[in-house]
Design a protein around this motif. Structure first.
Motif, short mmCIF file in Angstrom:
data_model
loop_
_atom_site.label_atom_id
_atom_site.label_comp_id
_atom_site.label_asym_id
_atom_site.label_seq_id
_atom_site.Cartn_x
_atom_site.Cartn_y
_atom_site.Cartn_z
N ARG A 98 2.63 6.28 -2.34
CA ARG A 98 3.73 7.19 -2.71
C ARG A 98 3.65 7.59 -4.18
O ARG A 98 3.88 8.75 -4.55
CB ARG A 98 5.08 6.53 -2.43
CG ARG A 98 5.48 6.43 -0.98
CD ARG A 98 6.92 5.97 -0.87
NE ARG A 98 7.33 5.73 0.50
CZ ARG A 98 7.36 4.52 1.07
NH1 ARG A 98 7.02 3.44 0.37
NH2 ARG A 98 7.74 4.39 2.32
N HIS A 147 1.33 9.15 7.22
CA HIS A 147 2.80 9.14 7.30
C HIS A 147 3.45 9.48 5.97
O HIS A 147 4.67 9.61 5.90
CB HIS A 147 3.28 7.76 7.78
CG HIS A 147 2.96 7.47 9.20
ND1 HIS A 147 3.77 7.87 10.24
CD2 HIS A 147 1.91 6.84 9.77
CE1 HIS A 147 3.24 7.49 11.39
NE2 HIS A 147 2.11 6.87 11.13
N LEU A 148 2.65 9.59 4.93
CA LEU A 148 3.17 9.90 3.60
C LEU A 148 2.36 11.07 3.03
O LEU A 148 1.58 10.91 2.09
CB LEU A 148 3.05 8.67 2.69
CG LEU A 148 3.78 7.41 3.13
CD1 LEU A 148 3.42 6.24 2.22
CD2 LEU A 148 5.28 7.62 3.15
N ILE A 204 -1.76 5.01 6.50
CA ILE A 204 -0.48 5.08 5.80
C ILE A 204 -0.26 6.47 5.21
O ILE A 204 0.83 7.05 5.30
CB ILE A 204 -0.42 3.99 4.70
CG1 ILE A 204 -0.43 2.60 5.33
CG2 ILE A 204 0.81 4.18 3.82
CD1 ILE A 204 -0.65 1.48 4.34
N THR A 205 -1.32 7.03 4.65
CA THR A 205 -1.22 8.37 4.06
C THR A 205 -0.84 9.41 5.10
O THR A 205 -0.16 10.40 4.79
CB THR A 205 -2.54 8.75 3.37
OG1 THR A 205 -2.87 7.75 2.39
CG2 THR A 205 -2.43 10.10 2.69
N LEU A 254 7.02 1.35 8.15
CA LEU A 254 7.56 2.28 7.17
C LEU A 254 8.89 2.90 7.62
O LEU A 254 9.48 3.71 6.90
CB LEU A 254 6.56 3.40 6.89
CG LEU A 254 5.20 2.96 6.33
CD1 LEU A 254 4.37 4.19 5.97
CD2 LEU A 254 5.36 2.05 5.14
N CYS A 274 -5.34 2.52 4.40
CA CYS A 274 -4.69 3.48 3.51
C CYS A 274 -4.63 4.87 4.14
O CYS A 274 -3.63 5.58 3.99
CB CYS A 274 -5.42 3.53 2.17
SG CYS A 274 -5.21 2.04 1.17
N THR A 312 -4.00 8.32 -2.16
CA THR A 312 -4.69 7.04 -2.20
C THR A 312 -5.67 7.02 -3.35
O THR A 312 -6.58 7.85 -3.43
CB THR A 312 -5.45 6.78 -0.88
OG1 THR A 312 -4.52 6.71 0.20
CG2 THR A 312 -6.22 5.47 -0.95
N TYR A 314 0.82 -1.20 0.00
CA TYR A 314 0.00 0.00 0.00
C TYR A 314 0.87 1.27 0.00
O TYR A 314 0.57 2.23 -0.71
CB TYR A 314 -0.93 0.00 1.22
CG TYR A 314 -1.97 -1.10 1.15
CD1 TYR A 314 -3.07 -0.95 0.32
CD2 TYR A 314 -1.84 -2.26 1.89
CE1 TYR A 314 -4.03 -1.96 0.23
CE2 TYR A 314 -2.78 -3.26 1.81
CZ TYR A 314 -3.88 -3.11 0.98
OH TYR A 314 -4.82 -4.10 0.88
N ALA A 315 1.92 1.25 0.80
CA ALA A 315 2.78 2.44 0.88
C ALA A 315 3.39 2.75 -0.48
O ALA A 315 3.45 3.93 -0.89
CB ALA A 315 3.87 2.21 1.92
N ASP A 316 3.85 1.74 -1.20
CA ASP A 316 4.46 1.97 -2.50
C ASP A 316 3.47 2.62 -3.48
O ASP A 316 3.82 3.54 -4.22
CB ASP A 316 4.97 0.65 -3.09
CG ASP A 316 6.18 0.10 -2.36
OD1 ASP A 316 6.80 0.87 -1.59
OD2 ASP A 316 6.49 -1.09 -2.54
N VAL A 318 2.03 1.28 11.52
CA VAL A 318 2.40 1.85 10.22
C VAL A 318 3.78 2.51 10.31
O VAL A 318 4.64 2.31 9.45
CB VAL A 318 1.34 2.86 9.75
CG1 VAL A 318 1.83 3.62 8.52
CG2 VAL A 318 0.02 2.15 9.46
#
Length: 303
Positions: free
Chosen positions: A187, A245-246, A242-243, A299, A239, A251, A182-184, A295
């Motif tokens: 990003r 942190h990114l 995760i978002t 990450l 998601c 998403t 998901y992170a990939d 997360v």
């Protein structure tokens, strides 16, 4: 002063297995780790090298040893369970097998699924299926675990419990690659495949499942027990965590009517009830409280 327990861990060379061994040692247990030699255990543990599929080799490696508890981290098929049952009958007073939420792969309930939904005493066992073929074993993971539970559950040779583990998250050593998937994509702003209905599932943090298995080793209850944090998460919620942190990521969810979806997207609800474990005395945390930490760990970021 209580006598130290003799505990054997089969497998345990990665992820929550490593954490389990550390907890047992910290509790004062005398820990023996049996694996194929790919990774040595901590210096305080005794190391035995054997292939669990080789019954004669397993007996030779164990010698006359007996254990208060065996924790089996790597039993995937009924054949492996049958070998272990023959070898460990008379060698241990308690056998704990780490099983999986995947034993409920045919359940589709709006309610959280209790252990009684899959009774190992009623599961047919077929030892003649090609369990030795990795492709077959991987494709029939839930069935292999169901049948392994069934092999252990019949009869009263020793106290047996199966810990049905929810999807595990967290830790910098998460080898599954699921959150990384998901992170990939977040990003890169690439589409994430999800089913038409974003069904929720239960999860557990890597530290919490290590705590639970260590706790279970010291109990005397038998039968299957679900291990899951309180609360459910959808793919969209994963998601979003995760978002957070990114912040430069995005998403993009792509609905898939037929075919493969992303690793933690499900075509049915995947929720387990944890009420039995809580009645027995274990208190689970809440998934939404620990998700940001999981997360960040995965990450490689600070909380």
């Amino acid at each position: 002063m209580e006598k130290a327990r003799e505990v054997l861990v089969i497998g345990g060379n990665r992820y929550f297995g490593k954490r389990l061994i550390a907890r047992l040692l910290a509790a004062g247990d005398r820990v023996t780790v049996l694996n194929r030699g790919s990774s040595p255990p901590p210096a305080a543990a005794t190391h035995l090298i054997a292939d669990r599929d080789d019954e004669d080799g397993l007996r030779t490696a164990l010698g006359p040893r007996r254990f208060d508890v065996v924790v089996d981290q790597v039993c995937y098929t009924p054949r492996q369970a049958a070998v272990a049952r023959r070898v460990f009958t008379g060698r241990t007073g308690r056998y704990v097998m780490t099983s999986t939420v995947e034993v409920y792969e045919y359940e589709d309930s709006a309610d959280l699924v209790p252990e009684t939904a899959v009774d190992p005493l009623t599961v047919p066992v077929d030892l003649e299926l090609p369990w030795d073929q990795p492709e077959f074993r991987d494709a029939h993971y839930g069935e292999g675990k169901r049948q392994a539970e069934a092999v252990f559950a019949v009869g009263g040779d020793f106290s047996f419990t199966a810990v049905r583990v929810a999807h595990v998250l967290g830790g910098a050593d998460d080898f599954t690659g699921r959150l990384a998937h998901y992170a990939d994509r977040i990003r890169a702003g690439e589409p994430i495949a999800v089913p038409a209905t974003d069904h929720p599932a239960t999860y557990i943090h890597v530290e919490e499942i290590a705590d639970f298995v260590a706790w279970t080793a010291g109990q005397d209850f038998t039968g299957p027990v679900n291990a899951a944090s309180h609360g459910l998460l959808t793919t969209r919620e994963l998601c979003a965590a995760i978002t957070a942190h990114l912040p430069s990521g995005r998403t993009v969810l792509r609905t898939v009517e037929v075919g493969e979806t992303s690793p933690l997207s499900f075509t049915r609800r995947y929720g387990m009830a944890n009420s039995r474990a809580e009645r027995l005395g274990f208190a689970f945390g809440d998934v939404r409280r620990w998700l940001p930490r999981a997360v960040a760990e995965t990450l490689g970021k600070d909380n």
